[in-house]
Design an enzyme around this catalytic site. Structure first.
Site, PDB file in Angstrom:
ATOM      1  N   ASP A 116     -58.845 -15.305  88.494  1.00 34.43           N
ATOM      2  CA  ASP A 116     -60.225 -14.838  88.410  1.00 34.43           C
ATOM      3  C   ASP A 116     -61.281 -15.904  88.634  1.00 34.43           C
ATOM      4  O   ASP A 116     -62.470 -15.642  88.461  1.00 34.43           O
ATOM      5  CB  ASP A 116     -60.455 -14.187  87.039  1.00 34.43           C
ATOM      6  CG  ASP A 116     -60.117 -15.120  85.888  1.00 34.43           C
ATOM      7  OD1 ASP A 116     -59.380 -16.107  86.105  1.00 34.43           O
ATOM      8  OD2 ASP A 116     -60.572 -14.863  84.755  1.00 34.43           O
ATOM      9  N   GLU A 117     -60.894 -17.107  89.033  1.00 32.45           N
ATOM     10  CA  GLU A 117     -61.863 -18.175  89.227  1.00 32.45           C
ATOM     11  C   GLU A 117     -61.617 -18.866  90.564  1.00 32.45           C
ATOM     12  O   GLU A 117     -60.482 -19.014  91.000  1.00 32.45           O
ATOM     13  CB  GLU A 117     -61.772 -19.221  88.114  1.00 32.45           C
ATOM     14  CG  GLU A 117     -61.997 -18.686  86.706  1.00 32.45           C
ATOM     15  CD  GLU A 117     -61.886 -19.779  85.661  1.00 32.45           C
ATOM     16  OE1 GLU A 117     -62.485 -20.862  85.871  1.00 32.45           O
ATOM     17  OE2 GLU A 117     -61.192 -19.576  84.647  1.00 32.45           O
TER      18      GLU A 117
END
Length: 419
Positions: A116-117
């Protein structure tokens, strides 16, 4: 001071973004099921057969005190109206791919940091932080429009401060940390806000009265090195904005050294047959990952955790390098069968492929192996991978796994890759 000025002069040529999807697992669940929007939601594993654990939570649940690692019972006690849902790892992976697709429209260099990053280097296209903020806002709105989830974006002159920026304001926000404002924004923060400062490191720093990022930055680097070793000097560099590590594109990232897969099943493994099947299931994903990376392994490692949470690890070389899940599972189960002092039942297992090399690298053969059999196995694996990529990782399973509880409750095991 001269060093700082020189570094900041160079840093002004870089505009780095760090984009972090807000409450990623829970946000994906809400995108898939709009009835969960703006609700207190926790993504939990194996609620029915074991004291389920909170894997992720929505922003509303987090604000009410629900934390990752809580049992479902603890979370419900904290927030009785909490909605719990099972994880859908395949969908999280799909959303992660879509996020990267969007990021690649904005930057030539995109470096993932988990599902998610991502860091994005905009330096080749723009030269001012004002433009960087504009790109961040545009990117943020595109993610919201196309994926129905939100991201928080940090804009800065290095990766560490960009990541810190994405943490400062959530959800759905853009934060600029520049050479002009970084002391005002970052120095008052607690020391554990800095990337690389975990719980134990923060406790060690507090013993010396170092409670904020500013206090860390103002320490002598020699003192920090003597107190924390090499880590101490690294943290001093981070706190002073002197990190200049590059954003690494996929081609530039260091080669993968191991591919592992581990999980706690919904119920303890009590028989050799259960262990055999669980190892096989974990090995399916290890093989798929190896083939996706174009790698083969020369060895297999097995980690066993018993019900007292004691861990034993074993490893064995393979006779010949392989990316086949069956070969990996057979080696892992042989390690289990020959184990010393690892009694049943078992709480969890991890299967890891080690000694990796490119599948195209020359391989030593012998008079007794059948090359045609290996080619047929590879062709079959490619077909199975294509089916699973399209219809989900459990679309094709060995017959022995059909009906196994861990397959239905754990939609997709976590896959860990070590660079």
């Amino acid at each position: 001071m001269l060093l700082l000025e020189q570094m900041f002069g160079e840093a002004m040529e870089r505009v780095i973004l760090h984009s972090d999807a807000n409450s990623f697992f829970a946000s994906v669940e809400a995108a898939l099921d709009p009835s969960l929007k703006d609700k207190a939601v926790a993504v939990c594993g194996a609620v029915e057969e074991r004291h389920g654990i909170v894997l992720a939570q929505s922003i509303k649940a987090r604000r009410a005190g629900v934390r990752t690692g809580m049992t479902v019972a603890e979370a419900k006690k904290c927030l009785p109206e909490l909605i719990t849902v099972k994880p859908h790892y395949d969908m999280y992976a799909n959303y992660s791919k879509e996020l990267r697709r969007i990021y690649n429209d904005y930057a030539f260099k995109v470096e993932p940091f988990g599902l998610d990053e991502c860091w994005l280097d905009l330096s080749t296209g723009i030269k001012t932080f004002k433009d960087g903020v504009f790109v961040a806002e545009t990117l943020k709105e595109q993610v919201k429009r196309e994926l129905d989830i939100t991201v928080s974006v940090g804009v800065s002159f290095n990766k560490i401060f960009a990541k810190l920026g994405s943490d400062l304001k959530k959800p759905d926000a853009v934060t600029l940390i520049s050479p002009q404002n970084y002391k005002k924004k970052i120095f008052p923060l607690p020391v554990n806000a800095l990337f690389g400062v975990g719980r134990s490191t923060a406790a060690a720093l507090r013993k010396y009265g170092i409670n904020t990022v500013g206090a860390l930055a103002q320490c002598s680097p020699d003192f920090l090195r003597s107190a924390l070793g090499k880590t101490g000097h690294t943290l001093w560099v981070y706190a002073n904005g002197l990190d200049y590590s590059p954003v690494l594109s996929e081609e530039e990232r260091p080669p993968v050294k191991s591919v592992g897969n581990g999980m706690t099943p919904p119920a303890d493994l009590k028989t050799d047959e259960e262990v055999h099947d669980f190892i096989l299931w974990l090995s399916l994903e290890v093989g798929r990952r190896l083939r996706a990376y174009g790698l083969v392994c020369r060895g297999v490692s097995l980690s066993l955790r018993d019900t007292n949470l004691a861990i034993k690890q074993y490893q064995v070389p393979l006779e010949r390098a392989s990316d086949d899940s069956g070969d990996i599972a057979a080696a892992a189960y042989a390690l289990f069968a020959d184990r010393a002092g690892a009694p049943l039942p078992l709480r969890s297992l991890t299967v890891t492929a080690i000694g990796l090399s490119d599948v195209r690298a020359p391989a030593q053969t012998d008079f007794f192996s059948d090359p045609n059999r290996g080619e047929k196995k590879s062709a079959l694996n490619r077909v199975m991978d294509a089916v699973c990529d399209r219809y989900g990782n459990n679309a094709l399973l060995p017959a022995s796994l059909c009906g196994r509880g861990f397959v239905s409750h754990c939609t997709r095991p976590f896959a860990a890759v070590s660079p």
